[in-house]
Design a protein around this motif. Structure first.
Motif, mmCIF file in Angstrom:
data_model
loop_
_atom_site.group_PDB
_atom_site.id
_atom_site.type_symbol
_atom_site.label_atom_id
_atom_site.label_comp_id
_atom_site.label_asym_id
_atom_site.label_seq_id
_atom_site.Cartn_x
_atom_site.Cartn_y
_atom_site.Cartn_z
ATOM 1 N N LEU A 143 0.838 -1.202 0.000
ATOM 2 C CA LEU A 143 0.000 0.000 0.000
ATOM 3 C C LEU A 143 0.871 1.251 0.000
ATOM 4 N N PRO A 144 0.630 2.156 -0.944
ATOM 5 C CA PRO A 144 1.365 3.425 -0.899
ATOM 6 C C PRO A 144 0.841 4.274 0.262
ATOM 7 N N THR A 145 1.744 4.769 1.123
ATOM 8 C CA THR A 145 1.276 5.561 2.264
ATOM 9 C C THR A 145 0.509 6.789 1.818
ATOM 10 N N PHE A 146 0.930 7.353 0.664
ATOM 11 C CA PHE A 146 0.249 8.588 0.264
ATOM 12 C C PHE A 146 -1.199 8.319 -0.123
ATOM 13 N N TRP A 147 -1.455 7.099 -0.561
ATOM 14 C CA TRP A 147 -2.836 6.760 -0.898
ATOM 15 C C TRP A 147 -3.659 6.558 0.375
ATOM 16 N N LEU A 150 -4.481 9.845 1.680
ATOM 17 C CA LEU A 150 -5.587 10.479 0.952
ATOM 18 C C LEU A 150 -6.925 9.903 1.400
ATOM 19 N N LEU A 151 -6.993 8.582 1.501
ATOM 20 C CA LEU A 151 -8.256 7.952 1.867
ATOM 21 C C LEU A 151 -8.672 8.342 3.281
ATOM 22 N N ILE A 153 -7.859 11.161 4.766
ATOM 23 C CA ILE A 153 -8.319 12.548 4.690
ATOM 24 C C ILE A 153 -9.764 12.583 4.198
ATOM 25 N N LEU A 154 -10.015 11.740 3.187
ATOM 26 C CA LEU A 154 -11.354 11.676 2.589
ATOM 27 C C LEU A 154 -12.387 11.263 3.634
ATOM 28 N N LEU A 158 -12.922 14.830 5.505
ATOM 29 C CA LEU A 158 -13.937 15.493 4.686
ATOM 30 C C LEU A 158 -15.350 14.981 4.958
ATOM 31 N N LEU A 166 -4.834 19.251 7.840
ATOM 32 C CA LEU A 166 -3.723 20.060 7.341
ATOM 33 C C LEU A 166 -3.076 20.827 8.485
ATOM 34 N N VAL A 249 6.793 12.495 1.980
ATOM 35 C CA VAL A 249 5.478 12.390 1.362
ATOM 36 C C VAL A 249 4.377 12.708 2.365
ATOM 37 N N THR A 252 4.326 16.294 3.341
ATOM 38 C CA THR A 252 3.788 17.139 2.278
ATOM 39 C C THR A 252 2.261 17.043 2.220
ATOM 40 N N ILE A 253 1.739 15.824 2.319
ATOM 41 C CA ILE A 253 0.292 15.656 2.220
ATOM 42 C C ILE A 253 -0.440 16.387 3.350
ATOM 43 N N LEU B 237 6.523 2.042 -6.482
ATOM 44 C CA LEU B 237 6.046 2.718 -5.280
ATOM 45 C C LEU B 237 6.764 4.062 -5.083
ATOM 46 N N PHE B 244 3.764 11.986 -6.827
ATOM 47 C CA PHE B 244 2.670 12.498 -6.005
ATOM 48 C C PHE B 244 3.039 13.843 -5.382
ATOM 49 N N ILE B 245 4.270 13.971 -4.887
ATOM 50 C CA ILE B 245 4.629 15.254 -4.287
ATOM 51 C C ILE B 245 5.121 16.247 -5.339
ATOM 52 N N LEU B 260 -3.197 10.622 -8.564
ATOM 53 C CA LEU B 260 -3.709 10.749 -7.192
ATOM 54 C C LEU B 260 -3.567 12.185 -6.709
ATOM 55 N N ARG B 264 -6.508 15.077 -5.391
ATOM 56 C CA ARG B 264 -6.482 15.582 -4.028
ATOM 57 C C ARG B 264 -7.392 16.782 -3.810
ATOM 58 N N MET B 267 -11.265 16.091 -3.900
ATOM 59 C CA MET B 267 -11.712 14.894 -3.200
ATOM 60 C C MET B 267 -13.117 15.016 -2.643
ATOM 61 N N THR B 282 -1.209 -0.225 -5.744
ATOM 62 C CA THR B 282 -1.189 -1.313 -4.769
ATOM 63 C C THR B 282 -1.127 -2.664 -5.468
ATOM 64 N N ARG B 319 7.633 4.535 1.208
ATOM 65 C CA ARG B 319 6.704 4.596 2.315
ATOM 66 C C ARG B 319 6.840 5.793 3.221
ATOM 67 N N SER B 320 8.049 6.283 3.392
ATOM 68 C CA SER B 320 8.147 7.348 4.393
ATOM 69 C C SER B 320 7.792 8.697 3.821
#
Lengths: 309, 320
Positions: A143-147, A150-151, A153-154, A158, A166, A249, A252-253, B237, B244-245, B260, B264, B267, B282, B319-320
């Protein structure tokens, strides 16, 4: 032990020297220098030359590197941000506090959750909980952490409006970034704890301990856990280094004002002194954390310190 | 499991208790069978996922329901439906088509990056392991310094140097991978050079280059195949994270991480833009991980311990 420590520290210094040199040279090779970023394209050639010489940019590369290094080591002077004009040392130190809080929180959560899950899974290998944990580990590593971020946050930000998504400030701001950062780490910790517990469980001394009639609490507390701890400590050290090195990442998110976000923004702005300063701070943290892991290993396992390493 | 006599139970109950244990045992055996299948499933599921990825990339123009770049302001933010399986984005572009073309971008990123890293790592590792001495010392210290920094950090330094783009991402992630291949090949070569078959080749008067490429390298193929497979997932990944950034592939390139990121801001109106590209990442990463694990069990079981723990920590760029 002392010799071991000295050797490790000297090795760490050598690595840091190499890292600082390569980073410095690489950033020097980047097209456009600080003078370009500062004045843009409006200045005449003479003005540019004057600015360059005032900033010391016309000196040879090696001289500039050694100047930079002496200033950094002896005065803690890492230069100034091209964008804000503030000292890089101050900027980096401010941001590091936030990164530190996030990394330590996330790592604690990951170790607690992952360690517990791994231990329970190892208690009954191939039981339903074990299968569950293993499935989660496979997923957690892909699983990408940024995804995930996002989920979350959603859903939590939201739709349910439970948590802020944020910035930083209140403890609630810490929750979502912590989960996003801790989740994959927990998966890896669980996997490792499980594997190393199973590894140790079959060892002769554990059978001996059981045969002596020791209760499960003593067997686990005195024999299983300490011996299965070593690889976990290595992992924690490496992971903490990654997280302290700036969770680019995630920061930033969530707009978390840490080191990673500072670095990413500096790359966008081509603010090279800040890039250099943050990279060096991260390198120092990671390298000394590695030394610390080695030392803890040597303390836990007396065999290591005596080897001619 | 030994047969226990439960004290205080009558014979019938005794039998029932033993029957219960028997059933439990059968269930355990079934579960064990499931575990075994799960282990082999690594290979099957991984292969299926990666097969799907390759076919999707290959036949992207046939699968896509629209051009991935076709802007249609009239159909902005359409929810997923028959016309648009994954919905549309803020410019009315069909998200399904963009995700499908994203498979091409992912492979365009991962394959050359892994080629750069493995080529350099293998050559340097062969040289260091075979000639040992000063060369080995210098190269190994350099690789240690390289590894001392988080992978994504190095990649970001390269981006700072070259400016964000898909090419930069490929080069950066390629270079970041070098120490992994180096370590494996160097250690393998170091032990192989003492082996009898290398000795024999040397006695026959074969040149060093021939010994390295025709005799030593082929023996390292299995672990390398496994490492490369796992690495492909890592690169997808990490590349997704960089994009993404905003430091990787730039819009309008259909790259999953960039998709993605673009989802953002919208959303609250259109969850699907921030959802489906993540599924694609994934699935691909999990595919390469499972395939790598499966290949490892099959080809190089001796790697199991070492590489799993490493894959956890220092392969952790995304991941980080």
């Amino acid at each position: 032990m002392l010799r071991f420590l000295v050797r490790r520290l000297l090795g760490a210094l050598a690595v840091l020297l190499a890292v600082s040199f390569f980073t410095f040279v690489m950033l020097e090779l980047a097209p456009g220098d600080a003078a370009d970023t500062l004045v843009g394209e409006t200045a005449s050639a003479e003005q540019m030359a004057a600015i360059r010489s005032s900033m010391g940019l016309d000196l040879p590369l090696l001289v500039r590197y050694s100047n930079f290094l002496t200033a950094a080591v002896f005065d803690g002077d890492l230069g100034h941000s091209v964008i804000s004009g503030r000292p890089v040392g101050t900027l980096v130190a401010e941001r590091f506090k936030y990164t530190f809080v996030l990394a330590v929180t996330a790592m604690s959560v990951a170790v607690a959750v992952g360690g517990l899950a791994g231990a329970v899974a190892a208690a009954r290998p191939r039981g339903w909980f074990d299968l569950l944990v293993m499935g989660f580990m496979t997923l957690g590593q892909a699983l990408p952490t940024f995804w995930i971020a996002l989920l979350m946050i959603l859903v939590f930000g939201l739709h349910l409006r439970w948590l802020p998504v944020l910035g930083a400030g209140t403890p609630q701001h810490l929750i979502l970034p912590t989960i996003a950062l801790a989740l994959p780490a927990a998966a890896v910790v669980a996997r490792l704890v499980r594997a190393s517990l199973l590894d140790v469980k079959g060892a002769d001394y554990v059978r001996t301990a059981r045969a002596k009639g020791l209760g499960p609490v003593t067997v686990w507390g005195r024999h299983l856990l300490p011996n299965s701890l070593m690889p976990v400590i290595t992992l924690i050290g490496l992971y903490l280094g990654q997280m302290l090195g700036g969770a680019f990442v995630i920061e930033t998110i969530f707009g978390w004002p840490g080191l990673g976000r500072l670095l990413v923004q500096a790359v966008f702005d081509r603010d090279l002194p800040v890039v250099l300063g943050s990279v060096l701070l991260i390198a120092v943290i990671v390298v000394f954390l590695n030394v610390l892991v080695d030392v803890v290993h040597a303390l836990l396992d007396p065999r290591i310190g005596h080897e001619a390493v | 499991m030994t047969v226990r006599i439960e004290p205080g139970l009558h014979q019938g109950e005794q039998a029932q208790a033993s029957l219960g244990r028997g059933l439990r045992r059968v269930r355990t055996r079934q579960r064990r069978g499931l575990m075994w299948a799960l282990q082999r499933l690594n290979l099957t599921v991984g292969g299926l996922l990666i097969g799907t990825l390759l076919l999707t990339a290959l036949f992207a123009p046939l699968l896509a329901v629209a051009s991935p770049d076709a802007i249609a302001p009239a159909s902005r933010f359409q929810p997923p439906g028959l016309a648009h399986p994954f919905g549309t984005d803020g410019l009315g572009r069909d998200l399904f088509s963009r995700v499908v073309y994203g498979a091409r971008t992912a492979l365009q990123m991962a394959v050359p990056a892994v080629m750069i890293g493995s080529f350099a790592g293998i050559i340097l590792g062969l040289l260091a392991g075979y000639y040992c001495g000063t060369l080995d010392q210098i190269l190994s210290r350099m690789m240690d310094a390289w590894l001392a920094l988080p992978g994504l950090l190095l990649a970001i330094v390269f981006v700072a140097l070259l400016g964000p783009s898909l090419q930069t991402t490929v080069i950066a992630l390629g270079l970041v991978g070098i120490p992994g291949y180096y370590r494996m090949v160097r250690n393998g070569t170091l032990s192989a050079r003492e082996m009898l078959y290398v000795e024999a080749a040397r006695t026959l008067g074969l040149g060093d280059g021939r010994i390295l490429l025709r005799h030593i390298l082929p023996n390292l193929t299995s672990p390398l195949v496994v490492l490369i497979t796992l690495r492909l997932g890592t690169v997808i990944l990490a590349g997704g994270a960089l994009s993404f950034i905003g430091l990787g592939a730039q819009p309008p390139t259909p790259e999953w991480g960039a998709l993605l990121a673009s989802g953002r801001d919208s959303m609250d109106r259109a969850w699907w833009v921030a959802f489906f590209p993540g599924m694609a990442i994934t699935a691909s990463v999990m595919g390469f991980n499972l395939l790598g694990d499966g290949l490892r069990d099959l080809l190089a079981p001796e790697m199991a311990q070492e590489y799993r723990t490493h894959a956890g920590a220092d392969e952790d760029e995304g991941r980080s």
